[in-house]
Design a protein around this motif. Sequence first.
Motif, mmCIF file in Angstrom:
data_model
loop_
_atom_site.group_PDB
_atom_site.id
_atom_site.type_symbol
_atom_site.label_atom_id
_atom_site.label_comp_id
_atom_site.label_asym_id
_atom_site.label_seq_id
_atom_site.Cartn_x
_atom_site.Cartn_y
_atom_site.Cartn_z
ATOM 1 N N LEU A 48 0.836 -1.192 -0.028
ATOM 2 C CA LEU A 48 -0.004 -0.153 -0.084
ATOM 3 C C LEU A 48 0.826 1.145 -0.035
ATOM 4 O O LEU A 48 0.587 2.071 -0.744
ATOM 5 C CB LEU A 48 -0.967 0.095 1.370
ATOM 6 C CG LEU A 48 -1.907 1.204 1.372
ATOM 7 C CD1 LEU A 48 -2.611 1.654 0.082
ATOM 8 C CD2 LEU A 48 -2.789 1.044 2.502
ATOM 9 N N LEU A 49 1.829 1.150 0.778
ATOM 10 C CA LEU A 49 2.836 2.435 0.712
ATOM 11 C C LEU A 49 3.501 2.508 -0.587
ATOM 12 O O LEU A 49 3.635 3.772 -0.990
ATOM 13 C CB LEU A 49 3.855 1.948 1.764
ATOM 14 C CG LEU A 49 5.027 3.235 1.830
ATOM 15 C CD1 LEU A 49 4.587 4.733 2.266
ATOM 16 C CD2 LEU A 49 6.144 2.795 2.772
ATOM 17 N N ILE A 50 3.835 1.639 -1.284
ATOM 18 C CA ILE A 50 4.333 1.644 -2.623
ATOM 19 C C ILE A 50 3.532 2.329 -3.520
ATOM 20 O O ILE A 50 3.923 3.003 -4.237
ATOM 21 C CB ILE A 50 5.076 0.184 -3.008
ATOM 22 C CG1 ILE A 50 6.131 -0.220 -2.056
ATOM 23 C CG2 ILE A 50 5.485 0.459 -4.415
ATOM 24 C CD1 ILE A 50 6.589 -1.631 -2.291
ATOM 25 N N ALA A 51 2.133 1.800 -3.501
ATOM 26 C CA ALA A 51 1.274 2.469 -4.534
ATOM 27 C C ALA A 51 1.200 3.835 -4.264
ATOM 28 O O ALA A 51 1.040 4.509 -5.131
ATOM 29 C CB ALA A 51 -0.060 1.396 -4.218
ATOM 30 N N ALA A 52 0.988 4.267 -2.850
ATOM 31 C CA ALA A 52 0.741 5.509 -2.524
ATOM 32 C C ALA A 52 1.938 6.375 -2.808
ATOM 33 O O ALA A 52 1.734 7.511 -3.322
ATOM 34 C CB ALA A 52 0.266 5.813 -1.037
#
Length: 187
Positions: A48-52
């Motif tokens: 989720l962090l990578i996508a954000a």
Amino acid sequence: MGKVVAGWARQIAEAELGNALPRRWAHTQGVAARAVEVGRVLGKYGELLIAAATLHDVGYAPRLAATGFHPLDGARFLRDEHGADERLVRLVANHSFALLEAEERGLRETLEAEFPLLEEPLLVDALVYCDMTTTPDGGRTSAEKRVTEILGRYGDDSVVGRFIRRAAPEIFAAVGRVEKALAAQPR
């Protein structure tokens, strides 16, 4: 969330920023690279962090800049055109203490109503860390140098200048918390 989402995020960000705003795209790639490194301390929230991180500045794309406030424009685009995961959209909308800038722009109530803050403090801090330790060209920097660079680029009395001066103590604290979490992780 998973690697498929991170790949989708990269396709979207590159399509919107790659040709139109190559320097912003370089920054985005650097922020995403930091997210890959930091993701290990987030467990299930790493992807989720990578996508954000990959999508955090998509609202700068000229065709998406409806309000001129990139966190809000990007979040609306992801929600309305892509039906993106609510957590992802809320991270993009609120990245790097966006509520403080929204306040400077008279958009705080709008941002809060549409995209409430996530209740995952380390995840929110991690996105701040990734963004605020990456130069406009995608290189590494300290949060202090990044804040100074932003002030130099926009000016002390601009909306962004006023926001970044207000946000600086919070930015430095968030970066410190992530650095502490990273230092505590076994290698």
